[in-house]
Design an enzyme around this catalytic site. Structure first.
Site, PDB file in Angstrom:
ATOM      1  N   ASN A   1     -10.468   0.102  -0.490  1.00  0.00           N
ATOM      2  CA  ASN A   1      -9.010   0.186  -0.384  1.00  0.00           C
ATOM      3  C   ASN A   1      -8.096  -0.409  -1.756  1.00  0.00           C
ATOM      4  OD1 ASN A   1      -6.135  -0.359   0.148  1.00  0.00           O
ATOM      5  ND2 ASN A   1      -6.670  -1.143   2.337  1.00  0.00           N
TER       6      ASN A   1
ATOM      7  N   HIS B   1      -3.022   6.818   2.153  1.00  0.00           N
ATOM      8  CA  HIS B   1      -3.523   5.971   1.579  1.00  0.00           C
ATOM      9  C   HIS B   1      -5.125   5.639   2.099  1.00  0.00           C
ATOM     10  CE1 HIS B   1      -4.042   1.583   0.860  1.00  0.00           C
ATOM     11  NE2 HIS B   1      -4.206   0.976   1.850  1.00  0.00           N
TER      12      HIS B   1
ATOM     13  N   CYS C   1       0.774  -1.256   0.019  1.00  0.00           N
ATOM     14  CA  CYS C   1      -0.008   0.061  -0.185  1.00  0.00           C
ATOM     15  C   CYS C   1       0.824   1.183   0.061  1.00  0.00           C
ATOM     16  CB  CYS C   1      -0.851   0.153   1.280  1.00  0.00           C
ATOM     17  SG  CYS C   1      -1.934  -1.482   1.442  1.00  0.00           S
TER      18      CYS C   1
HETATM   19  C1  LIG Z   1     -10.662  -4.712   9.657  1.00  0.00           C
HETATM   20  C2  LIG Z   1     -11.136  -3.664  10.573  1.00  0.00           C
HETATM   21  C3  LIG Z   1     -12.126  -2.737   9.821  1.00  0.00           C
HETATM   22  C4  LIG Z   1     -12.041  -4.344  11.525  1.00  0.00           C
HETATM   23  O1  LIG Z   1     -12.713  -3.438  12.537  1.00  0.00           O
HETATM   24  P1  LIG Z   1     -12.654  -3.652  14.189  1.00  0.00           P
HETATM   25  O2  LIG Z   1     -13.358  -2.448  14.540  1.00  0.00           O
HETATM   26  O3  LIG Z   1     -11.218  -4.017  14.318  1.00  0.00           O
HETATM   27  O4  LIG Z   1     -13.536  -4.919  14.365  1.00  0.00           O
HETATM   28  P2  LIG Z   1     -13.157  -6.339  14.964  1.00  0.00           P
HETATM   29  O5  LIG Z   1     -11.991  -7.155  14.143  1.00  0.00           O
HETATM   30  O6  LIG Z   1     -12.614  -6.009  16.486  1.00  0.00           O
HETATM   31  O7  LIG Z   1     -14.564  -7.093  15.111  1.00  0.00           O
HETATM   32  C5  LIG Z   1     -15.437  -6.476  15.606  1.00  0.00           C
HETATM   33  C6  LIG Z   1     -16.741  -7.351  15.441  1.00  0.00           C
HETATM   34  O8  LIG Z   1     -16.916  -7.313  14.041  1.00  0.00           O
HETATM   35  C7  LIG Z   1     -17.086  -8.481  13.279  1.00  0.00           C
HETATM   36  N1  LIG Z   1     -16.948  -8.259  12.094  1.00  0.00           N
HETATM   37  C8  LIG Z   1     -15.614  -8.216  11.259  1.00  0.00           C
HETATM   38  N2  LIG Z   1     -15.908  -8.041  10.074  1.00  0.00           N
HETATM   39  C9  LIG Z   1     -17.193  -7.752   9.747  1.00  0.00           C
HETATM   40  C10 LIG Z   1     -17.981  -7.400   8.538  1.00  0.00           C
HETATM   41  N3  LIG Z   1     -17.244  -7.165   7.641  1.00  0.00           N
HETATM   42  N4  LIG Z   1     -19.204  -6.981   9.007  1.00  0.00           N
HETATM   43  C11 LIG Z   1     -19.881  -7.273  10.095  1.00  0.00           C
HETATM   44  N5  LIG Z   1     -18.951  -7.644  11.191  1.00  0.00           N
HETATM   45  C12 LIG Z   1     -18.009  -7.903  11.145  1.00  0.00           C
HETATM   46  C13 LIG Z   1     -16.000  -9.198  14.195  1.00  0.00           C
HETATM   47  O9  LIG Z   1     -16.442 -10.798  13.802  1.00  0.00           O
HETATM   48  C14 LIG Z   1     -16.275  -8.791  15.505  1.00  0.00           C
HETATM   49  O10 LIG Z   1     -17.439  -9.700  16.071  1.00  0.00           O
HETATM   50  P3  LIG Z   1     -17.511 -10.020  17.459  1.00  0.00           P
HETATM   51  O11 LIG Z   1     -17.432  -8.985  18.245  1.00  0.00           O
HETATM   52  O12 LIG Z   1     -18.680 -10.889  17.507  1.00  0.00           O
HETATM   53  O13 LIG Z   1     -16.393 -11.113  17.579  1.00  0.00           O
HETATM   54  C15 LIG Z   1     -10.047  -2.604  11.431  1.00  0.00           C
HETATM   55  O14 LIG Z   1      -9.590  -3.506  12.299  1.00  0.00           O
HETATM   56  C16 LIG Z   1      -9.312  -2.240  10.437  1.00  0.00           C
HETATM   57  O15 LIG Z   1      -9.511  -1.325   9.690  1.00  0.00           O
HETATM   58  N6  LIG Z   1      -7.884  -2.517  10.364  1.00  0.00           N
HETATM   59  C17 LIG Z   1      -6.881  -2.085   9.429  1.00  0.00           C
HETATM   60  C18 LIG Z   1      -6.968  -2.669   8.358  1.00  0.00           C
HETATM   61  C19 LIG Z   1      -6.443  -2.243   7.147  1.00  0.00           C
HETATM   62  O16 LIG Z   1      -6.861  -1.154   7.007  1.00  0.00           O
HETATM   63  N7  LIG Z   1      -5.794  -2.973   6.422  1.00  0.00           N
HETATM   64  C20 LIG Z   1      -5.334  -2.298   5.130  1.00  0.00           C
HETATM   65  C21 LIG Z   1      -3.987  -1.506   5.740  1.00  0.00           C
HETATM   66  S1  LIG Z   1      -3.239  -1.151   4.299  1.00  0.00           S
END
Ligand SMILES: CC(C)(COP(=O)(O)OP(=O)(O)OC[C@H]1O[C@@H](n2cnc3c(N)ncnc32)[C@H](O)[C@@H]1OP(=O)(O)O)[C@@H](O)C(=O)NCCC(=O)NCCS
Length: 316
Positions: free
Chosen positions: A272, A241, A113
């Site tokens: 993304n 990004h 990225c």
């Molecule tokens: C991936 C991301 C959006 C997840 O958001 P989060 O707030 O951390 O969510 P969590 O992983 O804690 O999950 C919270 C809950 O949502 C659920 N969940 C995950 N993806 C989901 C989706 N697409 N839809 C609905 N629920 C979802 C999880 O299973 C979890 O459920 P639980 O509480 O019952 O266990 C976030 O961590 C993120 O943006 N990380 C950076 C990733 C990124 O940008 N990568 C590229 C960088 S270049």
């Protein structure tokens, strides 16, 4: 040796096929409200037959047409990508072939990225060193090829597209349009976002990547401005990004931008797109007339691997 380079023109390409959050919710246990709230994405564009090289070529074609240069003027092609399926020939030579660029230096850069800022710096350095006069620098990704569409934790995040810049040497006595790069990595956390193996899917520890992005990166973005000799409050725009609006807002809070500064949020409509996200967002802002020629813009890429890079550029 020249005093530096500048961006002459930009161009971008996105596939016409749109996948909304509701479309994803019809096959995955997810919903529009969760994706908008936790990530900020409303829809993404997904290739419908186009390859990474196709999208890179279309974006570069536009940039070249706007620049006033022709294929015979280009002597270097650099493509930032982490989703090209073929290892050889690289994407850069394929783009050169399609555009009729004769015998250029041509190579791909893979820092996921942050790739566009790495490639832009490399093109700028080549021009400064006299190894190139006019360079094409492209970020292009087909992440749909390496996305596990049955995994809701990643499938909602990614999209396809490309953005391109034409770089040229600045005449003697004129200021450079591409500032010094700050580039780096956090190798000890590299496994937190990976595309590993022969037929891979993107795998990530979402929360670890989120924490890294919101805690470690702002000081490097500030360092980019210091190296460029510009205060963040003087920037016309910040084009980071496009991974997550909460990550972008977290960095913005610590930057000290002016209230008038534009903060790119192209992920809302594009998802993304990894190495394509920064040039795609910048090219769209320029095309819409939101950034005048000469406006200073902070570019800052970060992600897979884990790597980051940024520079301040002046708009074409
Ligand atoms: C991936 C991301 C959006 C997840 O958001 P989060 O707030 O951390 O969510 P969590 O992983 O804690 O999950 C919270 C809950 O949502 C659920 N969940 C995950 N993806 C989901 C989706 N697409 N839809 C609905 N629920 C979802 C999880 O299973 C979890 O459920 P639980 O509480 O019952 O266990 C976030 O961590 C993120 O943006 N990380 C950076 C990733 C990124 O940008 N990568 C590229 C960088 S270049």
């Amino acid at each position: 040796m020249t005093a530096g380079s500048r961006i002459l023109a930009m161009g971008h390409y996105q596939p016409s096929r749109v996948i909304t959050n509701d479309d994803l919710a019809s096959t995955l246990d997810t919903n529009d409200a969760w994706i908008r709230d936790r990530v900020g994405i409303a829809e993404r564009r997904v290739a419908d037959g186009e390859s990474v090289a196709d999208m890179a070529t279309f974006a570069a074609e536009k940039a070249l047409a706007t620049s006033g240069l022709t294929a015979s003027d280009i002597d270097l092609v650099i493509v930032a990508t982490c989703s090209a399926i073929d290892r050889c020939p690289n994407v850069a030579t394929r783009v050169a072939d399609r555009l009729g660029i004769n015998a250029p230096g041509a190579f791909d850069v893979n820092t996921a990225c942050s790739g566009f800022s790495y490639a832009l710096a490399t093109g700028d350095h080549a021009i400064r060193a006299g190894a190139s006069r006019n360079a094409l620098v492209i970020g292009a990704e087909k992440l749909s090829d390496i996305t596990d569409w049955s995994d809701r934790t990643t499938a909602v995040l990614f999209g396809d597209g490309a953005g391109a810049a034409v770089l040229t040497a600045v005449p003697d006595g004129e200021p450079a349009g591409i500032g010094p790069v700050v580039w780096g990595s956090t190798p000890e956390k590299g496994e937190a976002l990976k595309i590993a193996g022969w037929q891979p899917y993107i795998k990530q520890e979402g929360q670890a990547v989120f924490r890294w992005a919101t805690t470690a990166l702002a000081p490097f973005a500030i360092e980019v401005c210091e190296k460029a000799g510009i205060a963040p409050s003087e920037l016309a725009a910040f084009v980071p990004h496009q991974a997550n609006t909460r990550i972008i807002d977290g960095i913005v809070k610590r930057l000290g931008l002016s209230p008038e500064a534009i903060v790119a949020k192209d992920l809302v409509e594009s998802g993304n797109t990894s190495a394509a996200s920064v040039p795609l967002a910048l090219s769209k802002l320029i095309e819409r007339g939101e950034l005048p020629s000469g406006a200073p813009v902070l570019l800052f890429g970060f992600g897979g691997g884990l790597t980051y890079a940024g520079q301040v550029v002046r708009c074409p």
